[in-house]
Design an enzyme around this catalytic site. Structure first.
Site, PDB file in Angstrom:
ATOM      1  N   HIS A   1     -22.646 -25.609 -39.993  1.00 48.48           N
ATOM      2  CA  HIS A   1     -22.674 -24.215 -40.425  1.00 48.48           C
ATOM      3  C   HIS A   1     -21.290 -23.695 -40.821  1.00 48.48           C
ATOM      4  CE1 HIS A   1     -24.775 -20.499 -41.085  1.00 48.48           C
ATOM      5  NE2 HIS A   1     -23.975 -19.822 -40.283  1.00 48.48           N
TER       6      HIS A   1
ATOM      7  N   SER B   1     -24.689 -17.415 -44.810  1.00 50.48           N
ATOM      8  CA  SER B   1     -25.373 -17.155 -43.551  1.00 50.48           C
ATOM      9  C   SER B   1     -26.150 -15.833 -43.658  1.00 50.48           C
ATOM     10  CB  SER B   1     -24.364 -17.152 -42.395  1.00 50.48           C
ATOM     11  OG  SER B   1     -25.008 -17.195 -41.151  1.00 50.48           O
TER      12      SER B   1
END
Length: 302
Positions: free
Chosen positions: A275, A162
């Site tokens: 995610h 990320s």
């Protein structure tokens, strides 16, 4: 009556276990021991905490050692970068770090400026400065660890997910000191990211400084893809195909740039991966992620 609580608690050498806490007496009692069979066969590496002063800030760091560490030998080092950027590393079990340590790596992880849990001023230092002083904090920590005789400066790796993927791709575009990089679920192009992520308005404008049409040059200047021609480090890209926080197109853009430039790069896509799939997704897919990380570092650093 609120006098007791049951919590998941871990330590640097033990995964989460259910723990009962007597809030009035400030006492706790571990109720489960489900990780005991694993820990009998997989001794965890010890972790050393240290801090250093940079500018006016104390930067907190941890170094995890291989379980059979011998200070007379030299070991490859992997720098782990957390997400966020307002995430943080803490004093709890880190499966990724212990996996790498058990495979013979030193693992360095730090909380640079922008990390949470240190107060409003510390966390806001990263706003409109991705790849600035946060990057310098990371490199300063590496410099300090490289003073130790058992760290092999010729075998340095870096891995981030990320925002950590942003920092990893930013790093290899600004230094060739790392011989291997794993760039996972990254932000590589702030301009396109603004129009793709599910949090652009509330997140991007605060973190990156307004909108891309009002601040286009700054968006481009702080995008790792801008520095793709500088990359000399072999890069492995890992990304879930169902990620809406950091869409997979961010990896696709970076892969295309590196491939077109003739750089050493590989790209693994995880079907259905959202995610957070490495933590709460299907166990087989999460395991595959970690296997790719370990295989890449073994291939490029050993």
């Amino acid at each position: 009556d609120g006098s007791r609580a049951a919590v998941l608690a871990s330590t640097l050498t033990r995964p989460n276990e259910i723990t009962a806490v007597d809030l009035a007496a400030s006492e706790e009692r571990q109720l489960t021991d489900v990780s005991a069979p694993y820990l009998r066969d997989h001794k965890p590496g010890r972790t050393e905490r240290f801090t250093f002063r940079r500018d006016d800030l104390d930067i907190e760091c941890w170094l995890t050692f291989p379980p059979a560490f011998d200070r007379k030998k030299q070991y490859p080092l992997v720098l782990e970068v957390h997400g966020g950027p307002n995430g943080f590393f803490g004093n709890g079990w880190a499966a990724q770090h212990q996996m790498l340590a058990s495979a013979g790596y030193l693992v360095l992880y730090i909380n640079p400026r922008g990390s949470s849990t240190y107060g409003r001023d510390f966390v806001s230092r990263v706003f409109e400065d991705w790849g600035g002083e946060d990057y310098e904090d990371q490199m300063a920590a590496v410099d300090r660890v490289l003073r130790r005789s058992y760290v092999d400066e010729k075998r340095l790796g870096i891995h981030g997910y990320s925002y950590g993927g942003f920092m990893t791709s930013w790093t290899v575009g600004h230094t060739d000191r790392f011989k291997s990089a794993v760039v996972a679920a990254p932000v590589t192009n702030l301009v396109s990211m603004y129009g793709q992520t599910d949090i652009a308005v509330q997140f991007g404008e605060q973190q990156w400084g307004g909108t891309p049409w009002d601040n286009f040059d700054a968006y481009v200047e702080r995008s790792p893809i801008t520095y793709a021609p500088n990359v000399k480090t072999p890069v492995l890209l890992l990304h879930g195909e169902a990620d809406v926080r950091c869409p997979i197109s961010q990896s696709e853009e970076y892969y295309t740039a590196l491939k077109r430039l003739g750089k050493p790069v590989e790209f693994v896509r995880f079907p259905g991966g959202f995610h957070g799939f490495t933590r709460t997704g299907h166990p087989a897919i999460a395991r595959a992620y970690h296997e790719h990380v370990l295989e890449w570092f073994d291939r490029t650093l050993k």
